[in-house]
Write a protein that holds these residues in place. Structure first.
Motif: not given
Length: 266
Positions: A161-177
């Motif tokens: 519904d709200f795309g397209p999306y851009s994403l980012s990961y923390t330096p340790n790769g555990r959290h996604m935004l």
């Protein structure tokens, strides 16, 4: 009386002389002499022969040393063997500086080769054949060609519904935004599936970016760039970032860079 005294003195002297003579012969008796061997006569030569260390040229390098030497060849700059003969200075101070620089260069090459030896894994890549395009390959196609641990990390998010999306990961790769173009923002721990925060900004979102950890993130919105914390609360508005289109965070400098519609890099 005088003659008798002289006679007694002579007898005493004779007796004492005989005793001294016997004592001297006792020390030089042949039975008391012990034959010493050559090693006992020269103990220093014996100790030197026992503690003699092998030369460096006689020691053969093991397999690990040979592997590190082979790896260090690609990190060499120039021709070190020829440079050593040319690096001669007129003064001792300049020669010491050149020697120190050469030792630092050799140490850097050795450390680079050793660190490479510790990297037992190689980064994966995908190679397309002929006219095939890599962006057309789906996660399901990759799951059957990767190892079990990598296949277990594959997950799907259905956000139509709200795309397209851009994403980012923390330096340790555990959290996604993730950030949708229509204003949907969400951060989560993708391994455990725990949602951190979710926002609907009701304006255009062009890019999202984590900062130095999972506590703060930046969002490139319609007019300016904004910073939010992990709970979704607005922390700061960066008014110098006008109409940003892309964001990038430099973790070693703690700087946030952006490009915008104005064509400026801030």
């Amino acid at each position: 009386m005088t003659g008798l005294g002289k006679l007694a003195d002579r007898e005493t002297d004779a007796a004492l002389g005989g005793a001294f003579a016997k004592g001297s012969t006792a020390h030089t008796h042949p039975a008391d002499d012990i034959a010493l061997s050559d090693d006992e006569k020269h103990p220093r030569a014996l100790s030197d022969s026992k503690t003699k260390k092998p030369k460096d040229k006689d020691i053969k390098p093991d397999a690990v040393t040979l592997d590190i030497q082979k790896r260090s060849e690609k990190y060499q700059r120039g021709t070190p063997a020829k440079q050593k003969g040319k690096e001669k200075a007129r003064s001792k101070t300049a020669q010491a500086k050149l020697t120190h620089a050469r030792n630092q260069r050799d140490a850097a090459v050795l450390e680079a080769a050793r660190s490479e030896a510790l990297l037992t894994e190689e980064s994966g890549f995908m190679e397309a054949e002929h006219m095939e395009r890599t962006y057309k390959v789906t996660q399901k196609d990759l799951a059957s060609h990767v190892d079990i641990s990598s296949a277990a990390k594959i997950f799907d998010l259905s956000l139509p519904d709200f795309g397209p999306y851009s994403l980012s990961y923390t330096p340790n790769g555990r959290h996604m935004l993730i950030g949708g173009r229509k204003g949907h923002i969400a951060c989560m721990n993708w391994r455990s599936g725990k949602l951190g925060c979710e926002l609907h900004l009701r304006e255009t979102v062009r890019d999202v970016c984590w900062l130095h950890n999972d506590q703060l993130f930046a969002v490139a919105q319609k007019k300016h760039a904004f910073i939010y914390d992990h709970t979704g609360a607005e922390v700061h508005c960066l008014q110098k970032h006008i109409e940003p289109t892309a964001l990038g965070f430099l973790p070693y400098h703690f700087l946030l860079a952006s490009t915008g519609m104005t064509g400026r890099l801030v």
